[in-house]
Design a protein around this motif. Structure first.
Motif, short mmCIF file in Angstrom:
data_model
loop_
_atom_site.label_atom_id
_atom_site.label_comp_id
_atom_site.label_asym_id
_atom_site.label_seq_id
_atom_site.Cartn_x
_atom_site.Cartn_y
_atom_site.Cartn_z
N PRO A 33 -2.86 -8.80 -5.55
CA PRO A 33 -1.45 -8.56 -5.24
C PRO A 33 -0.70 -9.80 -4.80
O PRO A 33 0.54 -9.82 -4.85
CB PRO A 33 -1.52 -7.53 -4.11
N ASN A 311 3.21 -6.76 -1.26
CA ASN A 311 2.99 -6.55 -2.69
C ASN A 311 1.81 -5.62 -2.87
O ASN A 311 0.77 -5.79 -2.21
CB ASN A 311 2.70 -7.87 -3.41
N ALA A 313 -0.62 -4.17 -6.02
CA ALA A 313 -0.97 -4.34 -7.43
C ALA A 313 -2.10 -3.39 -7.80
O ALA A 313 -3.19 -3.47 -7.23
CB ALA A 313 -1.36 -5.78 -7.72
N GLN A 315 -5.11 -2.36 -9.82
CA GLN A 315 -6.06 -3.21 -10.53
C GLN A 315 -6.99 -2.44 -11.45
O GLN A 315 -7.71 -3.06 -12.25
CB GLN A 315 -6.88 -4.00 -9.51
N ARG A 323 2.87 -3.35 -10.64
CA ARG A 323 2.98 -4.08 -9.37
C ARG A 323 4.26 -3.64 -8.66
O ARG A 323 5.33 -3.56 -9.27
CB ARG A 323 3.02 -5.58 -9.62
#
Length: 355
Positions: A33, A311, A313, A315, A323
């Motif tokens: 992230p 942030n 993200a 995965q 994101r």
């Protein structure tokens, strides 16, 4: 007048050169992230060859306190300066679509159309307030509710940015990129108020000029820690727009530090500094002079902001590549040109998907 052809030619030449240059085999976006900057920073990453990113960005800024330079002022002080109207609050919202395509590992193209809305509350100043005790400032501020107040706003598509982000240097832990962009004057600069006059300069939807928007960004990371800095500008390429004026050039620098607290999540802190010149030229049609936002000298200044954000993200799974970034921002120091409504706080949000 500055020549737009020089900047466009430079941009085109660099894109062509980078397209035929051998790609960097080590280049690629990290899936952690912290591989992107905080949500309030744009044009700070490139993509792998052939990769596409689509995104949506949102920005809101809230203004609610009058300033002269770096000092807060009252409505009484604004009356003494010769104004009959005062802004009491303003909210600006920006919606941005973010499209990116990587020609190769060195050059990523970006297109960013934008939609803006602005709403301002105004109050009529009491000219008799000058007779009151100068020390009774709190009482004077309370009296503005008795004055005639109104709200007005503008909304619509604003200027569109087209850019080339060029990967100048990258190794395992560091990257330097440059953004060479042009802001196209797709936003209106002839918005009128209810009386048919030009509205305040700052409530026009666009700049009305072609603008050069370069930046250089450095990012680094080591284990769970990441950091970065960006230096950028917005430079007007024309002396005036169709309405007779041009906004002042802007220059900014920002730096941030982020820490990956969980595999998909990082938190960040960011400081930024911006300086902006006042407005050049003058409306070429009827307009008011009763409020500070009607006067060209009451624009620009020097500002410092603090941002705190995160942030996230994804995965793994079907949402891999998605994101989300959020950042709250507040002003920590200011020196406004003339009399202005100052920024209190704001929100930056970014939602992207790369594939």
């Amino acid at each position: 007048m500055r020549s737009a052809y020089f900047y466009v030619s430079t941009l085109s030449s660099l894109i062509l050169f980078s397209t035929v240059t051998q790609a960097n085999p080590n280049h690629g976006q990290d899936v952690n992230p912290a591989s992107h900057a905080p949500a309030g920073v744009m044009a700070e990453h490139t993509h792998k060859a052939g990769e596409i990113m689509i995104g949506y960005r949102f920005m809101q800024q809230n203004y609610d306190q009058l300033y002269q330079g770096s000092e807060k002022i009252t409505h009484q002080q604004l009356t003494q300066a010769g104004y009959s109207m005062a802004p009491t609050s303003m909210t600006m919202k920006m919606h941005m679509l973010d499209f990116m395509y990587a020609l190769n590992d060195k050059v990523t193209l970006m297109l960013m159309p934008q939609y803006m809305s602005m709403d301002m509350d105004m109050t009529m100043l009491d000219s008799g307030s000058m007779q009151h005790d100068m020390g009774d400032m709190n009482h004077m501020d309370d009296m503005h509710d008795m004055h005639t107040s109104h709200q007005h706003g503008t909304s619509g598509w604003t200027d569109t940015q087209v850019s080339a982000l060029v990967n100048l240097y990258q190794n395992q832990h560091h990257q330097v990129i440059t953004n060479l962009g042009i802001s196209l004057p797709t936003g209106s600069v002839d918005e009128k108020n209810s009386s048919g006059q030009f509205t305040h300069y700052g409530m026009q939807l666009g700049s009305g000029t072609y603008d050069f928007v370069p930046s250089v960004t450095y990012t680094g990371h080591l284990n769970a820690l990441s950091w970065g800095a960006q230096l950028g500008a917005n430079i007007k390429l024309e002396d005036e727009n169709d309405s007779g004026f041009s906004f002042g050039d802007k220059y900014h620098v920002t730096g941030w530090l982020a820490y990956q607290v969980l595999q998909p999540l990082s938190i960040s802190a960011r400081l930024s500094y911006q300086t902006q010149e006042d407005i050049k030229g003058h409306y070429n049609g009827p307009h008011g002079h009763s409020a500070p936002s009607d006067i060209q000298a009451n624009y620009g200044g020097q500002f410092s902001d603090l941002g705190l954000g995160f942030n996230y993200a994804q995965q793994t799974g079907p949402l891999k590549g998605v994101r989300l970034g959020l950042e709250w921002q507040t002003r920590v120091a200011q020196d406004y040109n003339g009399y202005q409504l100052g920024l209190d706080d704001g929100l930056n949000a970014s939602l992207t998907y790369a594939f």
